[in-house]
Design a protein around this motif. Structure first.
Motif, PDB file in Angstrom:
ATOM      1  N   UNK A  45      34.767  27.769  29.135  1.00  0.00           N
ATOM      2  CA  UNK A  45      35.629  28.282  30.203  1.00  0.00           C
ATOM      3  C   UNK A  45      34.838  28.664  31.454  1.00  0.00           C
ATOM      4  N   UNK A  46      35.590  28.952  32.503  1.00  0.00           N
ATOM      5  CA  UNK A  46      35.022  29.446  33.756  1.00  0.00           C
ATOM      6  C   UNK A  46      35.871  30.587  34.269  1.00  0.00           C
ATOM      7  N   UNK A  47      35.216  31.564  34.911  1.00  0.00           N
ATOM      8  CA  UNK A  47      35.890  32.747  35.445  1.00  0.00           C
ATOM      9  C   UNK A  47      35.604  32.862  36.931  1.00  0.00           C
ATOM     10  N   UNK A  48      36.633  33.167  37.713  1.00  0.00           N
ATOM     11  CA  UNK A  48      36.488  33.274  39.162  1.00  0.00           C
ATOM     12  C   UNK A  48      36.455  34.736  39.585  1.00  0.00           C
ATOM     13  N   UNK A  49      35.512  35.085  40.454  1.00  0.00           N
ATOM     14  CA  UNK A  49      35.375  36.456  40.970  1.00  0.00           C
ATOM     15  C   UNK A  49      35.999  36.527  42.359  1.00  0.00           C
ATOM     16  N   UNK A  50      37.011  37.381  42.520  1.00  0.00           N
ATOM     17  CA  UNK A  50      37.667  37.531  43.821  1.00  0.00           C
ATOM     18  C   UNK A  50      37.604  38.978  44.309  1.00  0.00           C
ATOM     19  N   UNK A  51      36.717  39.770  43.728  1.00  0.00           N
ATOM     20  CA  UNK A  51      36.561  41.181  44.120  1.00  0.00           C
ATOM     21  C   UNK A  51      35.082  41.535  44.029  1.00  0.00           C
ATOM     22  N   UNK A  52      34.660  42.626  44.655  1.00  0.00           N
ATOM     23  CA  UNK A  52      33.238  43.010  44.584  1.00  0.00           C
ATOM     24  C   UNK A  52      32.780  43.269  43.156  1.00  0.00           C
ATOM     25  N   UNK A  53      31.608  42.745  42.803  1.00  0.00           N
ATOM     26  CA  UNK A  53      31.051  42.918  41.463  1.00  0.00           C
ATOM     27  C   UNK A  53      30.610  44.352  41.199  1.00  0.00           C
ATOM     28  N   UNK A  76      32.399  46.909  41.001  1.00  0.00           N
ATOM     29  CA  UNK A  76      33.428  47.748  40.389  1.00  0.00           C
ATOM     30  C   UNK A  76      34.004  47.031  39.171  1.00  0.00           C
ATOM     31  N   UNK A  77      35.323  46.979  39.048  1.00  0.00           N
ATOM     32  CA  UNK A  77      35.940  46.384  37.865  1.00  0.00           C
ATOM     33  C   UNK A  77      35.564  44.936  37.652  1.00  0.00           C
ATOM     34  N   UNK A  78      35.358  44.188  38.735  1.00  0.00           N
ATOM     35  CA  UNK A  78      34.969  42.787  38.593  1.00  0.00           C
ATOM     36  C   UNK A  78      33.607  42.656  37.923  1.00  0.00           C
ATOM     37  N   UNK A  79      32.749  43.663  38.092  1.00  0.00           N
ATOM     38  CA  UNK A  79      31.454  43.649  37.422  1.00  0.00           C
ATOM     39  C   UNK A  79      31.589  43.847  35.925  1.00  0.00           C
ATOM     40  N   UNK A  80      32.512  44.722  35.514  1.00  0.00           N
ATOM     41  CA  UNK A  80      32.794  44.898  34.090  1.00  0.00           C
ATOM     42  C   UNK A  80      33.311  43.590  33.512  1.00  0.00           C
ATOM     43  N   UNK A  81      34.223  42.959  34.238  1.00  0.00           N
ATOM     44  CA  UNK A  81      34.804  41.690  33.793  1.00  0.00           C
ATOM     45  C   UNK A  81      33.724  40.614  33.681  1.00  0.00           C
ATOM     46  N   UNK A  82      32.840  40.574  34.661  1.00  0.00           N
ATOM     47  CA  UNK A  82      31.774  39.567  34.647  1.00  0.00           C
ATOM     48  C   UNK A  82      30.848  39.751  33.464  1.00  0.00           C
TER      49      UNK A  82
END
Length: 545
Positions: A219-227, A229-235
Motif C-alpha cells: 500500500x501507499x499513504x498520502x500525507x496532507x498535513x504537517x508531520x 502532529x497527528x500526521x506524524x503519528x499516522x506516518x
C-alpha cells in the motif's frame, strides 16, 4: 505477610525494556530494502536508503554531543529530512520535539525553552526562528540546517559525510520519552505531552488494528498535513507496516495535486481533518482522477458535520474512518469504521456519533465529582488505557488538573448511548449558559450547515446582561449563495429552541483555522473583537447619560 519491598507473586522486579521505535524503520529496510519507502515530488527513497540516512544523521548528532534524553527541536516543512528526523531522535534515545512550521519565531522559541532543547534541526527558510531559539536556549549546542549553511551545519552534507557509519541504537524502557507532543494551546500556553516508546508501540499497533486493518507493504499513504502532529503519528504506523509514504510537493494544500497523487501512487489511506475532507471532496479535481484505490480516508481533530460527511461518502464511497482522540491519548479513544458510516439517514444510522471505544481503551462519562453517568446523560469524557500519555513535561499543576482517580480528563463533553457509542457535545469551554440552560454550540452549528447557503459555521457564547450569555454565529456562505441575518435566524428557529438561537449572525469570507486545519474559536472571538462586533452590549458612554 511478606517483608516490605518483597516482589509480589514471587516475581522479581525487572527492567521494562521495550523496542526502540526506530526499529520500525530498520525492520522495513531489512524486509523491503529496494522498495520505495518515501516519495516527495519527483524524488523517492528506498527503505534501505532511508535507514542509511537515519544512521548517518544519528552518527552526526552523536558526534556533536546529542545523547539519550536530549531534546531535539525540529522546525521544518514536510520533507524527507523531517520524516527522517523522527527516527534519528528515536535511534539516539533523544526526544523528538517537532513544531508546527506555521508558528512564529517567538512561539517556537517558547517551545524550545519549555522543552529544554539542546539541539535544533531547522529549515533554511526559517532563519528568524533559528535566531529566536538560539536566544531562548543558551545551552543549545547543535544546530543543523535543512537546505543551507546560513545558520547551521548543512543536513545533507552531514549525511553524506557519515554514510556508512551509525551511532549505536539506544536501549529504551517502556516509560522512556520519545516525543514531546505540544498541545495547540487553546486554553493558554502550549503544554508538552510526554509520549513514550512503550506507549507509542501500543498506539501504532492500535492504529493498524482499528483504523486501517489490512494495511501492508503493498500500500501507499498520502500525507496532507504537517508531520509534526497527528500526521506524524499516522506516518509512524505506515513505517511499521512497511507502507510507503507520499508527501505533497507544494507548500500549500492543492486538491488537484492531492487527487493526482492518489491516482499515480494508488493511495490506500490518508489522514486529515474534517475541513480538509470537505475541501478535497468539493473540489472538481476529485472527479477527474481515479481514487478507487482508497480504502481508508481517516479524519480526526473534530467530528465531521453531518452534511459534509454525507457529501464525502457520496463522492468517495464507504471509505471514511473517524477517530476521536487528542494528543494526550494520541488518537486512541474511539473509532467509527467505514461500515458504520452511512450517506443516508435511517432508523439504524447513528447520526453524530464518533464511534466506539478503541481496542484496549475504556471511556467513561463523568460528572463534575468524577462519578460515572448513565447512558444518555451529558458529562466530561474521561479515558484510561495504554495509549494515555505519561503526563505533561515539567507541569505538575496541569497534571493534577488532567487526571482524576487514574482517569484522563479530556475536557470534552458528551454522552454514550446504551450500546457504548460516543456522541461529542463539544468542548467544556465552548458550552455556555443562557437563562440558566446549557447550550452546546455544536448542535446549532450542525443545524446551520443543513441550510443550502451555508458552507461553514461557528457559534460562541458571549456575555449578556439579561440572560447571562447568548450565542453569536459566524458563517461562511457557499459560492454564489447569499442569505440575510434575519432570514437565517428565522429559518433556524424552526429547528432549535428559542433560547439556543444566536443573537447575531455575522458573515465572513472564511473562518480562521489552526495550522492543522481546525476552526479555532479563540481566533474567531479575537477577530470579532477587532472588528468591533464584540462586545454586543457596548459600555455606556458619557453622552448616553
Amino acid at each position: 505477610m511478606s517483608a516490605a519491598g518483597a516482589p509480589r507473586g514471587g516475581v522479581a522486579p525487572c527492567s521494562r525494556r521495550v523496542m526502540n521505535l526506530a526499529h520500525f524503520l530498520r525492520r522495513a529496510a531489512r524486509r523491503f530494502p529496494d522498495a520505495v519507502g518515501l516519495a516527495w515530488g519527483a524524488r523517492s527513497w528506498t527503505w534501505a536508503e532511508l535507514d542509511a540516512r537515519v544512521d548517518a544523521m544519528a552518527a552526526a548528532l552523536a558526534a556533536r554531543g546529542v545523547t539519550k534524553g536530549d531534546r531535539v527541536l525540529v522546525q521544518a516543512r514536510n520533507s524527507n529530512q523531517l520524516f527522517e528526523s523522527m527516527f534519528v531522535g528515536f535511534r539516539l534515545g533523544a526526544i523528538w520535539v517537532p513544531t508546527n512550521f506555521r508558528q512564529t519565531p517567538s512561539e517556537v522559541a517558547y517551545l524550545a525553552s519549555a522543552s529544554g532543547a539542546s539541539a535544533l534541526i531547522c529549515g533554511a527558510g526559517f532563519p528568524d526562528h533559528a535566531a529566536a531559539v538560539r536566544a531562548a536556549c543558551p545551552d543549545l549546542n547543535c544546530v543543523v540546517e535543512i537546505g543551507g549553511t546560513a545558520f547551521g551545519a548543512d543536513y545533507d552534507a552531514l549525511v553524506a559525510e557519515q554514510l556508512g557509519r551509525a551511532a549505536p541504537v539506544c536501549g529504551v524502557e517502556h516509560d522512556d520519552p520519545c516525543w514531546f507532543f505540544f498541545t495547540s494551546g487553546t486554553t493558554g500556553r502550549p503544554k508538552a505531552a510526554v509520549l513514550t516508546h512503550g506507549q507509542m508501540a501500543f498506539v501504532v499497533t492500535n492504529h493498524l488494528c482499528d483504523l486501517m486493518p489490512g494495511t501492508t507493504e503493498a500500500d501507499a499513504s498520502l500525507v496532507v498535513a504537517p508531520l509534526s502532529h497527528g500526521a506524524g503519528i499516522h506516518q509512524l504506523a505506515q513505517v511499521a507496516a512497511g507502507t510507503k509514504t507520499v508527501l505533497t510537493a507544494g507548500e500549500r494544500l492543492d486538491p488537484e495535486e492531492v487527487w493526482a497523487l492518489v491516482e499515480r501512487w494508488r493511495i490506500a489511506n490518508l489522514f486529515t481533518v474534517p475541513t480538509i475532507v470537505k475541501l478535497l471532496t468539493e473540489h472538481p479535481a476529485v472527479a477527474e482522477h481515479d481514487h478507487s484505490s482508497l480504502r481508508h480516508v481517516i479524519y480526526a481533530g473534530a467530528p465531521m458535520y453531518r452534511a459534509d460527511q454525507q457529501h464525502a461518502l457520496r463522492v468517495l464511497g464507504p471509505v471514511l474512518v473517524q477517530y476521536f482522540g487528542l494528543g494526550e491519548v494520541t488518537g486512541n479513544i474511539t473509532v467509527l469504521p467505514p461500515r458504520l458510516h452511512a450517506a443516508e439517514d435511517g432508523p439504524d444510522v447513528k447520526v453524530g456519533t464518533c464511534g466506539v471505544e478503541r481496542t484496549g481503551m475504556q471511556v467513561q462519562i463523568q460528572d463534575t465529582e468524577g462519578r460515572e453517568l448513565p447512558p444518555g446523560e451529558t458529562g466530561e469524557i474521561c479515558v484510561c488505557g495504554p495509549a494515555v500519555f505519561a503526563g505533561y513535561y515539567d507541569n505538575p499543576e496541569a497534571n493534577a488538573a488532567a487526571f482524576r482517580d487514574g482517569w484522563f480528563r479530556t475536557g470534552d463533553l458528551g454522552h454514550c448511548d446504551a450500546e457504548g457509542f460516543l456522541f461529542i457535545t463539544g468542548r467544556a469551554s465552548d458550552m455556555y449558559i443562557s437563562g440558566g440552560s446549557n447550550v452546546y454550540p455544536r448542535e446549532i452549528e450542525e443545524k446551520l450547515l443543513t441550510h443550502p447557503a451555508i458552507s461553514e459555521a461557528a457559534i460562541l457564547g458571549v456575555p449578556d446582561r439579561a440572560w447571562g450569555e447568548v450565542g453569536v454565529a459566524v458563517c461562511v456562505a457557499r459560492p454564489g449563495a447569499s442569505v440575510e441575518e434575519g432570514e437565517l435566524i428565522a429559518w433556524l428557529s424552526a429547528a432549535v429552541a428559542r433560547y439556543k438561537l444566536p443573537r447575531r449572525v455575522f458573515f465572513w469570507e472564511a473562518l480562521p483555522k489552526s495550522g492543522y486545519g481546525k476552526i479555532t474559536k479563540r481566533a474567531i472571538r479575537a477577530e470579532l473583537e477587532s472588528r468591533g462586533d464584540l462586545p454586543l452590549e457596548k459600555p455606556a458612554q458619557a453622552s448616553d447619560r
